[in-house]
Design a protein around this motif. Structure first.
Motif, short mmCIF file in Angstrom:
data_model
loop_
_atom_site.label_atom_id
_atom_site.label_comp_id
_atom_site.label_asym_id
_atom_site.label_seq_id
_atom_site.Cartn_x
_atom_site.Cartn_y
_atom_site.Cartn_z
N GLY A 12 4.14 13.00 -62.82
CA GLY A 12 4.88 11.75 -63.32
C GLY A 12 4.95 11.76 -64.68
N ILE A 13 3.86 12.02 -65.32
CA ILE A 13 3.80 11.93 -66.54
C ILE A 13 4.27 13.12 -67.49
CG2 ILE A 13 1.59 13.11 -67.31
CD1 ILE A 13 2.78 9.60 -68.46
N LYS A 14 4.86 13.96 -66.94
CA LYS A 14 5.39 15.15 -67.41
C LYS A 14 6.93 15.13 -67.60
CE LYS A 14 1.59 17.34 -68.57
NZ LYS A 14 1.16 17.61 -69.70
N GLU A 15 7.46 14.16 -68.14
CA GLU A 15 8.88 13.74 -68.36
C GLU A 15 9.83 14.84 -68.49
OE1 GLU A 15 11.94 10.25 -69.73
OE2 GLU A 15 9.91 10.44 -70.59
N THR A 16 9.28 15.63 -69.62
CA THR A 16 10.09 16.71 -70.01
C THR A 16 9.98 17.90 -69.13
OG1 THR A 16 8.13 17.80 -71.13
CG2 THR A 16 9.54 16.29 -72.45
N ALA A 45 4.00 6.74 -65.98
CA ALA A 45 4.72 7.55 -65.11
C ALA A 45 5.55 6.91 -63.98
CB ALA A 45 3.42 8.20 -64.33
N ARG A 46 5.40 5.56 -63.70
CA ARG A 46 6.05 5.06 -62.88
C ARG A 46 7.60 4.94 -63.18
NH1 ARG A 46 3.11 0.51 -62.57
NH2 ARG A 46 1.73 1.56 -61.00
N THR A 47 7.65 4.54 -64.47
CA THR A 47 8.86 4.39 -64.90
C THR A 47 9.64 5.81 -65.42
OG1 THR A 47 8.00 2.58 -66.40
CG2 THR A 47 10.39 3.86 -67.34
N ASP A 51 12.95 6.57 -63.05
CA ASP A 51 14.38 7.13 -63.93
C ASP A 51 15.06 8.68 -63.47
OD1 ASP A 51 14.40 4.66 -65.22
OD2 ASP A 51 13.44 5.55 -67.05
N ALA A 52 14.00 9.27 -63.00
CA ALA A 52 14.31 10.61 -62.82
C ALA A 52 14.72 10.76 -61.42
CB ALA A 52 13.03 11.52 -62.80
N ILE A 53 14.64 10.08 -60.44
CA ILE A 53 15.34 10.39 -59.21
C ILE A 53 16.57 10.68 -58.81
CG2 ILE A 53 15.20 9.26 -56.73
CD1 ILE A 53 12.49 7.89 -57.26
N LYS A 54 17.49 9.75 -59.39
CA LYS A 54 18.90 9.81 -59.24
C LYS A 54 19.53 11.27 -60.00
CE LYS A 54 23.34 7.88 -59.69
NZ LYS A 54 24.08 8.94 -59.64
#
Length: 292
Positions: A12-16, A45-47, A51-54
């Motif tokens: 979850g911390i690997k946003e890229t 990571a939670r944020t 944000d990534a789900i949709k």
């Protein structure tokens, strides 16, 4: 539920990394809030995951999230952040027993109701990582929301530490555990999910392990690297040769029925109603895999 061949973990911390996920062709992605995330980065990571789900769902990606387990309950902050319309389900780590499912079912139901979601829409995949949870696999599998059981047994993982076996690539020491999970899942009519292969570069070892798990009856696997996805997808997908074999069996049997026979020899083997029932089930399942 659509079949799951592959469940790819992404920290979850690997946003890229998130935007690349649909290109990996994994049936589902597991955005991880648990072991792959340092304690001081859990909030970030939670944020990221929320944000990534949709966006991922909009790109056709089925999304699960692995949440954290606290000393008494699963992390409420995780649940509040990730439960939303586009989330398919939640992976539950370090499950203790069926009572954990009952508790989180009630918590999720309240969150769904408060957010205006259909109560019961969020699915659950428990990961059996303790002796107690493995022993109680069937009782866990029949609980509300459960759609699959994850019987993973990676080298140096939680299950190895819990049961104190000596891990080998051949997996004889894990044969009973894995078979027990498959049996429990099938009895409860949910999918048994296996894995994880830890050696990222040993793709041949991955293939052999996946083939053995498939022989045991698993429906798919959790994987930790994108390079593992196509191999596991291939292992768990029906081949054209297999489909042709079963379709030919059904056709030959139907012709025999017209002649008043319900037992035939097909490609050198005795075939009757039981075998054809299996063939029809296989062909129907193959359609589901192809359509997914």
């Amino acid at each position: 539920m659509k079949p799951i061949r592959t469940m790819l973990f992404v920290p979850g911390i690997k946003e890229t990394w998130f935007e690349k996920v649909p290109s990996y062709q994994t049936d589902t992605v597991i955005l991880d809030l648990e072991d792959s995330v340092p304690e001081n980065l859990k909030n970030q990571a939670r944020t990221n995951v929320s944000d990534a789900i949709k966006p991922l769902t909009d790109n056709g990606q089925r999304v699960y999230v692995r949440i954290n387990r606290g000393p008494y309950c699963f992390n409420i902050k995780d649940l509040e952040a990730i439960i939303k319309k586009d989330l398919e389900g939640i992976v539950l780590p370090k499950l203790d027993g069926p009572e954990d499912i009952e508790l989180i079912h009630r918590i999720i139901s309240e969150i769904e109701f408060n957010k205006g979601l259909e109560v019961g829409s969020i699915k659950l995949i428990p990961t059996l990582e303790t002796a107690k949870s493995i022993h109680a696999a069937y009782d866990i599998a029949i609980k509300p929301r459960v759609v699959a059981l994850a019987g993973v047994s990676p080298r140096s993982g939680d299950v190895e530490r819990e049961l104190n076996y000596q891990w080998t690539a051949e997996g004889l020491e894990r044969l009973y555990i894995r078979s027990h999970v498959v049996l429990a899942a099938k009895a409860a009519k949910v999918q048994p999910i296996g894995g994880l292969w830890q050696d990222i570069k040993d793709l041949e070892g991955l293939r052999k392990a996946a083939q053995f798990n498939r022989q045991l009856g698993f429906s798919g696997e959790m994987v930790i690297h994108p390079s593992h996805v196509p191999i596991v997808n291939e292992v768990y997908s029906p081949t054209e040769k297999e489909i042709a074999y079963y379709e030919g069996m059904i056709e030959a049997f139907n012709e025999a029925l017209k002649e008043g026979r319900a037992a035939i020899v097909y490609e050198g083997e005795h075939i009757d109603y039981a075998h054809v029932k299996t063939a029809k089930q296989y062909v129907e399942a193959a359609k589901n895999y192809i359509s997914s």
